[in-house]
Write a protein that holds these residues in place. Structure first.
Motif, PDB file in Angstrom:
ATOM      1  N   VAL A 118       0.830  -1.198   0.000  1.00 17.48           N
ATOM      2  CA  VAL A 118       0.000   0.000   0.000  1.00 17.48           C
ATOM      3  C   VAL A 118       0.868   1.252   0.000  1.00 17.48           C
ATOM      4  N   ARG A 119       1.900   1.236   0.829  1.00 14.88           N
ATOM      5  CA  ARG A 119       2.756   2.416   0.909  1.00 14.88           C
ATOM      6  C   ARG A 119       3.502   2.625  -0.407  1.00 14.88           C
ATOM      7  N   ARG A 120       3.970   1.535  -1.026  1.00 17.70           N
ATOM      8  CA  ARG A 120       4.664   1.670  -2.305  1.00 17.70           C
ATOM      9  C   ARG A 120       3.734   2.243  -3.369  1.00 17.70           C
ATOM     10  N   SER A 121       2.480   1.805  -3.374  1.00 16.05           N
ATOM     11  CA  SER A 121       1.505   2.330  -4.326  1.00 16.05           C
ATOM     12  C   SER A 121       1.278   3.826  -4.106  1.00 16.05           C
ATOM     13  N   ASN A 122       1.196   4.224  -2.862  1.00 15.41           N
ATOM     14  CA  ASN A 122       0.944   5.634  -2.565  1.00 15.41           C
ATOM     15  C   ASN A 122       2.175   6.503  -2.811  1.00 15.41           C
ATOM     16  N   LEU A 123       3.367   5.939  -2.622  1.00 15.89           N
ATOM     17  CA  LEU A 123       4.578   6.664  -2.994  1.00 15.89           C
ATOM     18  C   LEU A 123       4.551   7.008  -4.481  1.00 15.89           C
ATOM     19  N   SER A 124       4.173   6.034  -5.296  1.00 17.28           N
ATOM     20  CA  SER A 124       4.085   6.254  -6.739  1.00 17.28           C
ATOM     21  C   SER A 124       3.036   7.305  -7.065  1.00 17.28           C
ATOM     22  N   LEU A 125       1.917   7.234  -6.371  1.00 18.40           N
ATOM     23  CA  LEU A 125       0.833   8.182  -6.619  1.00 18.40           C
ATOM     24  C   LEU A 125       1.275   9.617  -6.316  1.00 18.40           C
TER      25      LEU A 125
ATOM     26  N   GLY B  52       7.205  25.165 -13.805  1.00 18.15           N
ATOM     27  CA  GLY B  52       7.015  26.369 -13.002  1.00 18.15           C
ATOM     28  C   GLY B  52       5.961  26.262 -11.930  1.00 18.15           C
ATOM     29  N   VAL B  53       5.218  25.154 -11.904  1.00 15.83           N
ATOM     30  CA  VAL B  53       4.188  24.932 -10.885  1.00 15.83           C
ATOM     31  C   VAL B  53       4.732  23.949  -9.858  1.00 15.83           C
ATOM     32  N   HIS B  54       4.689  24.326  -8.585  1.00 15.93           N
ATOM     33  CA  HIS B  54       5.261  23.517  -7.520  1.00 15.93           C
ATOM     34  C   HIS B  54       4.173  23.221  -6.483  1.00 15.93           C
ATOM     35  N   PRO B  55       3.501  22.088  -6.617  1.00 12.36           N
ATOM     36  CA  PRO B  55       2.400  21.794  -5.683  1.00 12.36           C
ATOM     37  C   PRO B  55       2.896  21.612  -4.254  1.00 12.36           C
ATOM     38  N   SER B  56       2.049  22.004  -3.335  1.00  6.49           N
ATOM     39  CA  SER B  56       2.364  21.842  -1.910  1.00  6.49           C
ATOM     40  C   SER B  56       1.886  20.473  -1.440  1.00  6.49           C
ATOM     41  N   ARG B  57       2.246  20.119  -0.228  1.00 10.65           N
ATOM     42  CA  ARG B  57       1.766  18.861   0.354  1.00 10.65           C
ATOM     43  C   ARG B  57       0.243  18.843   0.429  1.00 10.65           C
ATOM     44  N   ALA B  58      -0.323  19.964   0.811  1.00  9.14           N
ATOM     45  CA  ALA B  58      -1.788  20.028   0.929  1.00  9.14           C
ATOM     46  C   ALA B  58      -2.453  19.842  -0.433  1.00  9.14           C
TER      47      ALA B  58
ATOM     48  N   VAL C 139      -1.210  18.210  -2.986  1.00 11.03           N
ATOM     49  CA  VAL C 139      -1.046  16.801  -3.359  1.00 11.03           C
ATOM     50  C   VAL C 139      -2.059  15.939  -2.606  1.00 11.03           C
ATOM     51  N   ALA C 140      -2.262  16.230  -1.348  1.00 12.56           N
ATOM     52  CA  ALA C 140      -3.234  15.478  -0.556  1.00 12.56           C
ATOM     53  C   ALA C 140      -4.636  15.614  -1.146  1.00 12.56           C
ATOM     54  N   ALA C 141      -4.998  16.831  -1.543  1.00 15.81           N
ATOM     55  CA  ALA C 141      -6.325  17.050  -2.124  1.00 15.81           C
ATOM     56  C   ALA C 141      -6.469  16.311  -3.450  1.00 15.81           C
ATOM     57  N   ALA C 142      -5.404  16.304  -4.260  1.00 11.02           N
ATOM     58  CA  ALA C 142      -5.473  15.662  -5.573  1.00 11.02           C
ATOM     59  C   ALA C 142      -5.500  14.149  -5.478  1.00 11.02           C
ATOM     60  N   THR C 143      -4.831  13.599  -4.474  1.00  9.29           N
ATOM     61  CA  THR C 143      -4.731  12.140  -4.370  1.00  9.29           C
ATOM     62  C   THR C 143      -5.761  11.535  -3.424  1.00  9.29           C
ATOM     63  N   ARG C 144      -6.415  12.405  -2.627  1.00  7.08           N
ATOM     64  CA  ARG C 144      -7.381  11.964  -1.615  1.00  7.08           C
ATOM     65  C   ARG C 144      -6.726  11.175  -0.483  1.00  7.08           C
ATOM     66  N   LEU C 145      -5.430  11.378  -0.309  1.00  5.71           N
ATOM     67  CA  LEU C 145      -4.740  10.862   0.864  1.00  5.71           C
ATOM     68  C   LEU C 145      -4.807  11.896   1.971  1.00  5.71           C
ATOM     69  N   THR C 146      -4.592  11.468   3.203  1.00  6.63           N
ATOM     70  CA  THR C 146      -4.584  12.431   4.311  1.00  6.63           C
ATOM     71  C   THR C 146      -3.321  13.274   4.229  1.00  6.63           C
ATOM     72  N   LYS C 147      -3.387  14.465   4.814  1.00  8.43           N
ATOM     73  CA  LYS C 147      -2.216  15.337   4.826  1.00  8.43           C
ATOM     74  C   LYS C 147      -1.059  14.680   5.569  1.00  8.43           C
ATOM     75  N   ALA C 148      -1.375  13.946   6.620  1.00  5.16           N
ATOM     76  CA  ALA C 148      -0.325  13.271   7.385  1.00  5.16           C
ATOM     77  C   ALA C 148       0.363  12.202   6.542  1.00  5.16           C
ATOM     78  N   SER C 149      -0.430  11.450   5.770  1.00  2.00           N
ATOM     79  CA  SER C 149       0.150  10.419   4.914  1.00  2.00           C
ATOM     80  C   SER C 149       1.037  11.036   3.844  1.00  2.00           C
TER      81      SER C 149
END
Length: 408
Positions: free
Chosen positions: A22-29, A40-46, A48-58
């Protein structure tokens, strides 16, 4: 942009199966989402979390792994609404892969960053048709070492590489099954000797397929269905359908150069008779144009041909006209079988386009009437570097799919 991240996030708890999987799959995601960001676009952690539907902590934990692996770096600050600015993320420009190519009369090596930008490239003209594969690999290893050192001088680390060869290959075994124009049959390659001590190793690719993948990424028209055909000493082809390279069940589809266009023609290097390569390959055109190779290099021979065409020499004009006509026969047949939307010309076909295009379009209209408008026959967007860029890009895609291949 490297590739779209289309996978759906997998929660890291409450799911059957290995937590490591699971973690390997989410690393790829996560890595894929950052890799597909426009320049020129640098997404933040937040973000990325919104785009992937993972938690911010993950996401924060996964990003930490990717930072430690050297695949990402933090950059600048992103202003998100009225809140506190956040740190942006991008692929680490200090990490790279190397693309390499062996063709009949040259070898080439180049380093690209993980975003696909070509940083350094060297090409060496040499006759690879005599002496077997060992001296060719030795020469390429020397060239690769030179290019790798140049990248290192700029603070860039090479993680792995891809080698493109003009023949049928078995990548898992690092074996060239047959490369008729090189004279190689069932040749096992010591790929590790090309790039010693890189964590990702070296992968093997068919030259035309690699170039087709480079075209898919770099084409300004965004075409998702096309036949790529490259003219060198031989003629290579790659089929892209639905934005995916189509290689068939055995991985060897797209051999446009060995479509039979003249059943009463001459013997081909593949053992067949009347293949497209025998009339539209580089050697065939030069011979028909009366341009002897002699002591000329490949580029000098093509320059001599272009000069003869500019001067209106009848033999040169006739040779290129004939090549264009037969190229049209092969592409008309291929397009009818695959139902692709456009054609892309590379190698000497692109160089000879001012003289080749009219007979090619006439032939396409004769054998596939109404199938292609002139604007659907385009030229390569990446030029001679296509196979090299495609091989390197494929290694990056493999890394995005499986970033855990690097040890944290």
């Amino acid at each position: 942009m490297v590739m779209p991240a289309s996978a759906v996030a997998v929660p890291e708890s409450g799911v059957p199966g290995s937590m490591g999987d699971v973690r390997r799959s989410n690393l790829s995601l996560v890595l894929g989402r950052i890799a597909e960001a426009p320049p020129g676009v640098h997404p933040s952690r937040a973000q990325v979390a919104a785009a992937t539907r993972l938690t911010k902590a993950s996401v924060s934990s996964l990003v930490l792994d990717l930072l430690e692996a050297g695949l990402l770096r933090e950059v600048g600050l992103n202003q998100q609404g009225r809140g506190r600015p956040s740190v942006g993320l991008e692929l680490n420009p200090a990490r790279s892969v190397m693309g390499m190519e062996i063709n009949v009369d040259y070898i080439s090596a180049g380093v690209t960053d993980l975003a696909g930008n070509l940083l350094v490239r060297e090409t060496q003209e040499r006759d690879n048709r005599s002496g077997g594969h060992v001296p060719v690999l030795a020469a390429l290893a020397g060239l690769a070492a030179k290019v790798r050192a140049a990248a290192g001088d700029g603070g860039v680390q090479v993680l792995g590489g891809g080698l493109a060869v003009p023949g049928l290959v078995e990548p898992a075994a690092a074996r060239v099954l047959t490369a008729p124009n090189l004279g190689w049959t069932n040749v096992d390659l010591d790929l590790g000797a090309l790039l010693p001590d890189v964590p990702l190793g070296v992968e093997l690719f068919n030259e035309a397929n690699a170039a087709a993948l480079a075209e898919l990424r770099h084409r300004p028209d965004g075409a998702s269905d096309f036949v790529f055909v490259s003219g060198e000493v031989g003629v290579g082809g790659g089929l892209v359908v639905g934005s995916e390279l189509f290689t068939g069940p055995g991985g060897h589809a797209g051999e446009v150069g060995h479509v039979v266009v003249d059943p009463e023609g001459v013997r081909c290097s593949c053992g067949g008779t009347g293949c497209l390569e025998t009339v539209s390959g580089q050697d065939a055109i030069l011979a028909a144009a009366g341009i002897a190779a002699g002591s000329r290099t490949r580029s000098e021979s093509i320059e001599a041909l272009v000069q003869a065409l500019h001067e209106g020499q009848p033999r040169a004009l006739s040779a290129v006209e004939r090549a264009g006509q037969y190229l049209g026969v092969a592409l008309a047949s291929t397009a009818r079988v695959m139902n692709v939307g456009s054609l892309v010309l590379g190698g000497h076909f692109a160089v000879l386009d001012p003289w080749l295009r009219a007979p090619l379009l006439d032939s396409l209209e004769r054998y596939a009437p109404g199938r292609f408008a002139p604007e659907q026959v385009g030229l390569s967007a990446v030029g001679q570097a296509g196979a090299l860029l495609g091989a390197a890009g494929s290694v990056v895609r493999s890394l995005v799919d499986a970033p855990h291949r690097l040890q944290y």
